[in-house]
Design an enzyme around this catalytic site. Structure first.
Site, PDB file in Angstrom:
ATOM      1  CG  HIS A 173      -0.239   0.142   2.684  1.00 32.16           C
ATOM      2  ND1 HIS A 173       0.546  -0.918   3.030  1.00 32.16           N
ATOM      3  CD2 HIS A 173      -0.411   0.956   3.396  1.00 32.16           C
ATOM      4  CE1 HIS A 173       0.866  -0.757   4.184  1.00 32.16           C
ATOM      5  NE2 HIS A 173       0.427   0.615   4.482  1.00 32.16           N
TER       6      HIS A 173
ATOM      7  CG  HIS B 136       0.092   4.517   4.558  1.00 27.12           C
ATOM      8  ND1 HIS B 136      -0.525   3.755   5.356  1.00 27.12           N
ATOM      9  CD2 HIS B 136      -0.367   5.955   4.056  1.00 27.12           C
ATOM     10  CE1 HIS B 136      -1.604   4.616   5.446  1.00 27.12           C
ATOM     11  NE2 HIS B 136      -1.520   5.476   4.694  1.00 27.12           N
TER      12      HIS B 136
ATOM     13  CG  ASP C 110       0.034  -1.234   7.447  1.00 28.35           C
ATOM     14  OD1 ASP C 110       0.909  -2.166   7.494  1.00 28.35           O
ATOM     15  OD2 ASP C 110       0.344  -0.127   7.570  1.00 28.35           O
TER      16      ASP C 110
ATOM     17  CG  ASP D 228       5.170   3.002   7.221  1.00 24.01           C
ATOM     18  OD1 ASP D 228       4.305   3.277   6.327  1.00 24.01           O
ATOM     19  OD2 ASP D 228       4.727   2.420   8.282  1.00 24.01           O
ATOM     20  CG  HIS D 229       4.380  -0.292   4.240  1.00 26.49           C
ATOM     21  ND1 HIS D 229       4.118  -1.402   4.429  1.00 26.49           N
ATOM     22  CD2 HIS D 229       3.786   0.397   5.346  1.00 26.49           C
ATOM     23  CE1 HIS D 229       3.692  -1.736   5.904  1.00 26.49           C
ATOM     24  NE2 HIS D 229       3.502  -0.333   6.303  1.00 26.49           N
TER      25      HIS D 229
ATOM     26  CG  HIS E  62       3.465  -2.853  10.444  1.00 25.14           C
ATOM     27  ND1 HIS E  62       2.465  -2.060  11.040  1.00 25.14           N
ATOM     28  CD2 HIS E  62       4.027  -1.896   9.278  1.00 25.14           C
ATOM     29  CE1 HIS E  62       2.181  -0.977  10.452  1.00 25.14           C
ATOM     30  NE2 HIS E  62       3.068  -0.783   9.485  1.00 25.14           N
TER      31      HIS E  62
ATOM     32  CG  HIS F 202      -4.261   0.390   6.251  1.00 27.63           C
ATOM     33  ND1 HIS F 202      -4.320   0.509   7.413  1.00 27.63           N
ATOM     34  CD2 HIS F 202      -2.999   0.949   5.856  1.00 27.63           C
ATOM     35  CE1 HIS F 202      -3.438   1.095   8.147  1.00 27.63           C
ATOM     36  NE2 HIS F 202      -2.579   1.384   7.170  1.00 27.63           N
TER      37      HIS F 202
END
EC number: 3.1.26.11
Lengths: 327, 327
Positions: free
Chosen positions: A62, A64, A214, A66-67, A273, A143
């Site tokens: 996804h 975001h 997530d 941090d990914h 995570h 999410h």
């Protein structure tokens, strides 16, 4: 089949845990697949035997940061390492647009083809991407933004030779057996012509691993998680913290994913995570709290991932922590 | 005045050197300025006392990934750390567009205002940005893409009290002196009314530090580098490697920057941004080769930066390596 954790923290990195990134690889083989690419993933790779030229596919769960914020730098380093082979990139549609503008804004010339696949095309029964050794399909999750899990199924498994039948037919062991195993037609010393395909047992069942992005609704994995050998899933919070934060973050607690895994009959569960508020030890909240809570609700084989840790899944579906090849 | 190196490698990170990032800070003060933000800069910060809420400004020298790919993640972590103060961001115009699309594509909500300044506005005689303790201006350099150096000049230096004059006028030392130093009007015990502004000496000369982006033409710094206390400049290659690679990369060799620094009368020269082909030791090309070559052409005070190293510039313009506060 190996599952290698390059980052196990959520949101921000800590001194011991980097942002999300997981590698999947056939044990002993060099090709590999990367799932998510948090900032600093290429730095983690420097401490592993994984090489950018042998990377087959990148799957982003996804959009975001941090990914995915490690993706431009990892691609740039792949280019600087001289990679010329095409690379498959699977992710949400916005990923393609962001990368294109990033390449343009930062004068990035990859020198290899990025073959982009929109993850939405992989969620149906027919949608899958084939790379060396695996087929990849996707599962929609829940999410704050569209999020997906990826299912990796072994492909190209050879059938086993039917040794009992070979012996019954008086075909002696030797180099001939290798040719029969490859399905060739062979003339024996006594003049008989036999076909290798008549001496093959059915291939073993392929191993299946699911690595999720997530997700606050593990039930979406019903019908898949139970038949997988390994489920890798987030457990960002303990239930007490999740309850205090409310529905906003849309993450799973240790309790919620553990209960689902127990109900679904998940054989091996790896949690990752973790919110940086959980420390590796000491006073205050710890990763141990997440582990205890998960154990209270799930009796299967449970692991809490650490950075630079390898899990080896053997042919019998047994999952064990393996030590990392020293760098 | 402190100069802190967060990353000293060019192009790709190594096990010991991260991508470009330098911090400038008044010694003992908490506000700081970041110059460039290669991927993993926020990871380096975890090992320093620098805090994201106290970051005053970020200056990006040019739009190559090894100088800016850490920016989205650092901003996201600043937001997650609860920062609400506006942050000044200085860089090429393309930076603003790239960040805007990155925020949109990755659902990044900063929660603080980014005050963007196009670096092109800071290259003239009048263009400068004022942050706590420093004025910031820019110098155009020469590279494959528009590249800039940043000059940091101390501001707000207090005038010293004219102690000789105070004594000559029979004004005894004590808390009164502090008020006079702040320029206040004061009534003495004997009834005299005196003005602090009459007892101030001129402020000391401000310290000046120049931190450059990638640049193949050090002569562009003529007229600035000689009057600066410190010049931080790339020395990506030794001359032999630079000659072999040709004009394409548009970097400086140790020889070219050292010769310029000698001619310009640079007092303190710190080299950084080393090609990963130069190792910290062992066989083959080493950072020591770059140092030797620079020393052969420059007799001033020379340093080759390492990651997580602090250089302290004192009031007398003396630069020394300082040990990093332990984390």
């Amino acid at each position: 089949m190996d599952i290698l954790f390059l980052g196990t923290s959520s949101g921000t990195p800590t001194k011991t845990r980097n942002l999300s990134a997981v590698a999947v690889q056939k044990a002993g083989a060099r090709p590999w697949i990367l799932i998510d690419c948090g900032e600093g993933t290429q730095h983690r790779l420097l401490h592993t035997p994984l090489s950018l030229p042998r990377l087959q596919a990148i799957c982003i769960t996804h959009m975001h940061g941090d990914h995915c914020y490690g993706l431009p730098g990892l691609l740039a380093s792949a280019a600087m390492s001289g990679r010329s082979e095409p690379l498959t990139l699977i992710g949400p549609g916005a990923l393609r647009e962001w990368l294109a503008l990033t390449e343009q804004a930062t004068h990035l010339q990859l020198g290899f083809v990025l073959h982009f696949v929109d993850v939405a095309e992989l969620t149906g029964r027919q949608g899958q991407v084939l790379v060396e050794g695996f087929s990849i399909s996707a599962l929609p999750l829940s999410h704050r933004v569209p999020s997906f899990g990826y299912e990796f199924v072994e492909t190209g498994l050879p059938g086993k030779l039917d040794v009992a039948k070979l012996k019954a037919d008086n075909i002696e062991s030797g180099p001939l057996w290798g040719r029969l195993h490859r399905g060739e037609q062979v003339t024996l010393a006594d003049g008989r012509v036999i076909d290798g395909r008549d001496y093959q047992l059915a291939p073993e069942a392929p191993r299946r691993v699911i690595v999720c992005g997530d997700n606050d609704n593990p039930a979406l994995l019903a019908g898949h998680a139970g038949s997988a050998d390994v489920l890798v899933h987030e457990a960002t919070f303990t239930q007490a913290v999740a309850a205090r934060l409310g529905a906003g973050p849309q993450h799973s607690s240790a309790m919620s994913i553990a209960r689902f895994a127990a109900d679904a009959g998940v054989a091996n569960l790896i949690l990752t995570h973790f919110s940086p508020r959980y420390k590796d030890g000491g006073a205050g909240l710890t990763i141990g709290d997440i582990e205890q809570e998960a154990k209270a609700h799930y009796g299967g084989k449970l692991f809490l991932a650490r950075d630079l840790e390898v899990f080896h899944l053997d042919r019998e579906g047994e999952l064990r922590r393996a030590s990392y090849p020293s760098d």
